[in-house]
Motif scaffolding. Structure first.
Motif, PDB file in Angstrom:
ATOM      1  N   VAL A 138      61.080  72.936  25.031  1.00 24.59           N
ATOM      2  CA  VAL A 138      62.259  73.487  24.407  1.00 24.59           C
ATOM      3  C   VAL A 138      61.896  74.276  23.150  1.00 24.59           C
ATOM      4  O   VAL A 138      61.981  75.581  23.103  1.00 24.59           O
ATOM      5  CB  VAL A 138      63.741  72.635  24.217  1.00 24.59           C
ATOM      6  N   ALA A 139      60.923  73.832  22.264  1.00 25.85           N
ATOM      7  CA  ALA A 139      60.497  74.524  21.245  1.00 25.85           C
ATOM      8  C   ALA A 139      59.753  75.709  21.760  1.00 25.85           C
ATOM      9  O   ALA A 139      59.665  76.855  21.129  1.00 25.85           O
ATOM     10  CB  ALA A 139      59.577  73.738  20.320  1.00 25.85           C
ATOM     11  N   ASP A 140      58.973  75.681  22.660  1.00 27.15           N
ATOM     12  CA  ASP A 140      58.142  76.948  23.146  1.00 27.15           C
ATOM     13  C   ASP A 140      58.895  78.116  23.566  1.00 27.15           C
ATOM     14  O   ASP A 140      58.384  79.195  23.687  1.00 27.15           O
ATOM     15  CB  ASP A 140      57.231  76.640  24.490  1.00 27.15           C
ATOM     16  N   TYR A 141      60.383  77.949  23.689  1.00 25.72           N
ATOM     17  CA  TYR A 141      61.216  78.866  23.988  1.00 25.72           C
ATOM     18  C   TYR A 141      61.806  79.502  22.937  1.00 25.72           C
ATOM     19  O   TYR A 141      62.732  80.642  22.978  1.00 25.72           O
ATOM     20  CB  TYR A 141      62.077  78.399  25.152  1.00 25.72           C
ATOM     21  N   ARG A 142      61.378  79.269  21.584  1.00 28.36           N
ATOM     22  CA  ARG A 142      61.931  79.905  20.399  1.00 28.36           C
ATOM     23  C   ARG A 142      61.036  81.116  20.251  1.00 28.36           C
ATOM     24  O   ARG A 142      60.416  81.065  19.329  1.00 28.36           O
ATOM     25  CB  ARG A 142      61.972  78.851  19.287  1.00 28.36           C
ATOM     26  N   GLN A 143      61.430  82.198  20.954  1.00 29.40           N
ATOM     27  CA  GLN A 143      60.752  83.541  20.804  1.00 29.40           C
ATOM     28  C   GLN A 143      61.664  84.503  21.264  1.00 29.40           C
ATOM     29  O   GLN A 143      62.876  84.226  22.080  1.00 29.40           O
ATOM     30  CB  GLN A 143      59.308  83.151  21.610  1.00 29.40           C
ATOM     31  N   SER A 144      61.462  85.708  20.943  1.00 21.36           N
ATOM     32  CA  SER A 144      62.080  86.878  21.384  1.00 21.36           C
ATOM     33  C   SER A 144      62.341  87.088  22.818  1.00 21.36           C
ATOM     34  O   SER A 144      60.876  86.883  23.641  1.00 21.36           O
ATOM     35  CB  SER A 144      61.819  88.196  20.819  1.00 21.36           C
ATOM     36  N   CYS A 145      63.336  87.229  23.525  1.00 20.40           N
ATOM     37  CA  CYS A 145      63.577  87.361  24.920  1.00 20.40           C
ATOM     38  C   CYS A 145      64.533  87.946  25.311  1.00 20.40           C
ATOM     39  O   CYS A 145      65.713  88.209  24.539  1.00 20.40           O
ATOM     40  CB  CYS A 145      63.517  85.813  25.507  1.00 20.40           C
ATOM     41  N   GLY A 146      64.749  88.279  26.530  1.00 22.69           N
ATOM     42  CA  GLY A 146      66.040  88.998  26.902  1.00 22.69           C
ATOM     43  C   GLY A 146      66.825  88.148  27.624  1.00 22.69           C
ATOM     44  O   GLY A 146      68.285  88.136  27.837  1.00 22.69           O
ATOM     45  N   ALA A 147      66.441  86.964  28.360  1.00 20.51           N
ATOM     46  CA  ALA A 147      67.271  85.829  28.864  1.00 20.51           C
ATOM     47  C   ALA A 147      66.018  84.460  29.033  1.00 20.51           C
ATOM     48  O   ALA A 147      64.920  84.891  29.118  1.00 20.51           O
ATOM     49  CB  ALA A 147      67.725  86.407  30.046  1.00 20.51           C
ATOM     50  N   ILE A 148      66.760  83.668  29.634  1.00 22.19           N
ATOM     51  CA  ILE A 148      65.966  82.409  30.076  1.00 22.19           C
ATOM     52  C   ILE A 148      66.249  82.032  31.439  1.00 22.19           C
ATOM     53  O   ILE A 148      67.654  81.831  31.542  1.00 22.19           O
ATOM     54  CB  ILE A 148      65.940  81.421  28.883  1.00 22.19           C
ATOM     55  N   ILE A 149      65.609  81.424  32.094  1.00 17.48           N
ATOM     56  CA  ILE A 149      66.122  80.719  33.454  1.00 17.48           C
ATOM     57  C   ILE A 149      64.836  79.362  33.534  1.00 17.48           C
ATOM     58  O   ILE A 149      63.635  79.620  33.345  1.00 17.48           O
ATOM     59  CB  ILE A 149      65.597  81.588  34.672  1.00 17.48           C
ATOM     60  N   LEU A 150      65.601  78.384  33.790  1.00 13.87           N
ATOM     61  CA  LEU A 150      64.765  76.927  33.886  1.00 13.87           C
ATOM     62  C   LEU A 150      65.466  76.038  35.040  1.00 13.87           C
ATOM     63  O   LEU A 150      66.692  76.059  35.230  1.00 13.87           O
ATOM     64  CB  LEU A 150      65.141  76.322  32.616  1.00 13.87           C
ATOM     65  N   PRO A 151      64.575  75.844  35.912  1.00 16.38           N
ATOM     66  CA  PRO A 151      65.099  74.964  36.873  1.00 16.38           C
ATOM     67  C   PRO A 151      65.144  73.555  36.308  1.00 16.38           C
ATOM     68  O   PRO A 151      64.039  73.192  35.399  1.00 16.38           O
ATOM     69  CB  PRO A 151      64.054  74.931  38.016  1.00 16.38           C
ATOM     70  N   ASN A 152      66.070  72.649  36.440  1.00 15.88           N
ATOM     71  CA  ASN A 152      66.105  71.347  35.763  1.00 15.88           C
ATOM     72  C   ASN A 152      66.826  70.339  36.950  1.00 15.88           C
ATOM     73  O   ASN A 152      68.034  70.800  37.149  1.00 15.88           O
ATOM     74  CB  ASN A 152      67.121  71.629  34.722  1.00 15.88           C
ATOM     75  N   PRO A 153      66.121  69.401  37.609  1.00 14.71           N
ATOM     76  CA  PRO A 153      64.771  69.327  37.409  1.00 14.71           C
ATOM     77  C   PRO A 153      63.903  70.673  37.730  1.00 14.71           C
ATOM     78  O   PRO A 153      64.093  71.307  38.524  1.00 14.71           O
ATOM     79  CB  PRO A 153      64.136  68.218  38.445  1.00 14.71           C
ATOM     80  N   ASN A 154      62.621  70.574  37.212  1.00 14.38           N
ATOM     81  CA  ASN A 154      61.801  71.693  37.514  1.00 14.38           C
ATOM     82  C   ASN A 154      61.232  71.525  38.994  1.00 14.38           C
ATOM     83  O   ASN A 154      61.164  70.348  39.415  1.00 14.38           O
ATOM     84  CB  ASN A 154      60.657  71.669  36.585  1.00 14.38           C
ATOM     85  N   ALA A 155      60.688  72.552  39.385  1.00 12.23           N
ATOM     86  CA  ALA A 155      60.120  72.495  40.871  1.00 12.23           C
ATOM     87  C   ALA A 155      58.829  73.305  40.850  1.00 12.23           C
ATOM     88  O   ALA A 155      58.936  74.425  40.091  1.00 12.23           O
ATOM     89  CB  ALA A 155      60.969  73.222  41.804  1.00 12.23           C
ATOM     90  N   PRO A 156      57.689  72.895  41.141  1.00 13.72           N
ATOM     91  CA  PRO A 156      57.512  71.620  42.151  1.00 13.72           C
ATOM     92  C   PRO A 156      57.262  70.468  41.351  1.00 13.72           C
ATOM     93  O   PRO A 156      56.835  69.343  41.975  1.00 13.72           O
ATOM     94  CB  PRO A 156      56.346  72.128  42.880  1.00 13.72           C
ATOM     95  N   THR A 157      57.010  70.247  39.878  1.00 19.50           N
ATOM     96  CA  THR A 157      56.802  69.093  39.443  1.00 19.50           C
ATOM     97  C   THR A 157      57.698  68.056  39.431  1.00 19.50           C
ATOM     98  O   THR A 157      57.387  66.747  39.219  1.00 19.50           O
ATOM     99  CB  THR A 157      56.833  69.240  37.808  1.00 19.50           C
ATOM    100  N   GLY A 158      59.267  68.401  39.625  1.00 18.32           N
ATOM    101  CA  GLY A 158      60.059  67.165  39.808  1.00 18.32           C
ATOM    102  C   GLY A 158      60.745  66.667  38.446  1.00 18.32           C
ATOM    103  O   GLY A 158      61.599  65.632  38.300  1.00 18.32           O
ATOM    104  N   ILE A 159      60.066  67.104  37.454  1.00 16.84           N
ATOM    105  CA  ILE A 159      60.512  66.469  35.858  1.00 16.84           C
ATOM    106  C   ILE A 159      61.660  67.115  35.509  1.00 16.84           C
ATOM    107  O   ILE A 159      61.597  68.257  35.344  1.00 16.84           O
ATOM    108  CB  ILE A 159      59.194  66.664  35.176  1.00 16.84           C
ATOM    109  N   GLY A 160      62.620  66.312  34.966  1.00 18.70           N
ATOM    110  CA  GLY A 160      63.819  66.842  34.276  1.00 18.70           C
ATOM    111  C   GLY A 160      63.954  66.857  32.972  1.00 18.70           C
ATOM    112  O   GLY A 160      63.335  65.890  32.198  1.00 18.70           O
ATOM    113  N   LEU A 161      64.785  67.742  32.358  1.00 24.01           N
ATOM    114  CA  LEU A 161      65.114  67.556  30.786  1.00 24.01           C
ATOM    115  C   LEU A 161      66.292  66.967  30.732  1.00 24.01           C
ATOM    116  O   LEU A 161      67.279  67.179  31.294  1.00 24.01           O
ATOM    117  CB  LEU A 161      65.242  68.990  30.353  1.00 24.01           C
ATOM    118  N   PRO A 162      66.478  66.180  29.603  1.00 28.16           N
ATOM    119  CA  PRO A 162      67.892  65.564  29.097  1.00 28.16           C
ATOM    120  C   PRO A 162      68.740  66.751  28.919  1.00 28.16           C
ATOM    121  O   PRO A 162      68.523  67.871  28.432  1.00 28.16           O
ATOM    122  CB  PRO A 162      67.559  64.604  28.030  1.00 28.16           C
ATOM    123  N   ILE A 163      70.218  66.355  28.968  1.00 25.51           N
ATOM    124  CA  ILE A 163      71.172  67.409  28.713  1.00 25.51           C
ATOM    125  C   ILE A 163      71.079  67.796  27.272  1.00 25.51           C
ATOM    126  O   ILE A 163      71.477  68.869  27.090  1.00 25.51           O
ATOM    127  CB  ILE A 163      72.437  66.813  28.959  1.00 25.51           C
TER     128      ILE A 163
END
Length: 352
Positions: A138-163
């Motif tokens: 999550v810390a890597d997304y602390r940057q200027s942006c217009g919007a963010i999209i994340l799959p959770n769990p991610n694909a194709p890795t299958g790894i999920g982020l906690p709420i």
């Protein structure tokens, strides 16, 4: 190429869907479909919907399905949007909510439709690298942006982020829309839908294709506060007012309400996933921790391309991606126990 093409068509790199083979007698573990089929109540509802009413257009607002989904989360039906599969919901989302002056952020290893949508709609984007363990930070997304999209769990890795991490991401970007794509959340992830009431910038997208076994019907939905949903409706009604047919609406409502079938069959997938992961490790695979209905694994010494080809020759289909960091990984959908046993027997034969 053709001189009749519009300029945008020349630059498109279309998404490549998983193979739907014509061959029989295969173990089809390549497209993350549910191996158990849909709820019998859904099939019954579809059968009953086959009537003279098919001469009439379906409900353009999908009120019944929106109400059923909203009731499950204590929300209003006007906070739910229905689309022709979550891919259509995402396509409308990219148009309606993610096209801004600053770039859209998403992981460098993720659902490969995201950059396709960006090129189609002229959206500037920036890929944020997963860490060495293939995890979103999550810390890597602390940057200027217009919007963010994340799959959770991610694909194709299958790894999920906690709420808690998802909430941090949403809270730290109050002026940007944050879209959480939860196609696989029912197999062990934590849904962000309970956060919707608290955050006006959060949109959560889900699908009926995986945990409810309705990939062939094409039903997806988004949940968010009313202004975000209204944006999706405005795009939808400028494109196709009737994306969901009568049979699909009937089947989707019945599938959503059959909670017993849903719980029983996702538990079967989760149990098989655990057994398959252990067996793959015993064969020399590195298996990423999965909260999805697939595993992402690479062998310690055998190239992924060779394994995929050998498996195919034995009637076992899996999916492999060509990205630099993941070319040796195999994405293996969780099938029935019999299908997974066939995969393991084939791998044992190949590796010996």
């Amino acid at each position: 190429m053709s001189r009749f093409w519009s300029p945008v068509v020349h630059s498109l790199i279309p998404y490549v869907a998983g193979e739907q083979p014509a061959m029989s007698d295969i173990a089809k573990l390549n497209t993350n479909e549910n191996p158990y089929g849909p709820s019998p109540l859904a099939l019954e509802a579809i059968s009953k919907a086959v009537s003279d009413t098919l001469r009439l257009y379906p409900d353009p607002t999908a009120r019944g399905l929106r109400a059923a989904i909203a009731a499950s989360y204590g929300l209003d039906k006007d906070e739910v949007f229905i689309g022709n599969g979550s891919d259509e919901v995402l396509a409308h989302t990219f148009q309606a909510l993610l096209n801004h002056e600053e770039p859209l952020l998403f992981p460098d290893i993720t659902y490969s439709f995201y950059p396709t949508y960006c090129r189609l709609y002229g959206i500037e984007f920036r890929e944020v690298a997963l860490d060495a363990r293939m995890r979103v930070r999550v810390a890597d997304y602390r940057q200027s942006c217009g919007a963010i999209i994340l799959p959770n769990p991610n694909a194709p890795t299958g790894i999920g982020l906690p709420i808690a991490d998802i909430e941090t991401l949403v809270r730290e970007h109050p002026e940007q829309v944050v879209v959480i794509d939860e196609a696989y959340v029912d197999f062990g992830g934590e849904s962000a839908i309970p956060l919707v009431r608290k955050y006006r910038n959060l949109l959560v997208v889900q699908t009926f294709s995986k945990s409810r076994g309705l990939a062939g019907l094409r039903v997806g939905f988004a949940v968010g506060q009313r202004p975000l949903i209204e944006a999706l409706e405005r795009v939808k009604d400028s494109f196709n007012s009737y994306p969901i047919d009568r049979l699909t609406l009937a089947g989707a409502i019945a599938a959503w309400e059959d909670r017993d079938w849903f719980e029983r069959h996702r538990a079967l997938v989760i149990a098989t996933r655990g057994r398959l992961g252990i067996a793959l490790q015993a064969l020399g695979f590195v298996v990423l921790p999965s909260s999805a209905n697939f595993v992402f694994a690479r062998h310690a010494s055998k190239p992924g391309a060779d394994l995929a080809a050998e498996l195919r020759s034995r009637g076992v289909l899996i999916r492999r991606f060509s990205g630099a960091r993941i070319s040796d990984f195999l994405r293996i959908s969780i099938g029935t126990d019999a299908e997974c046993d066939r995969l393991l027997a084939a791998l044992d034969d190949i590796l010996r």
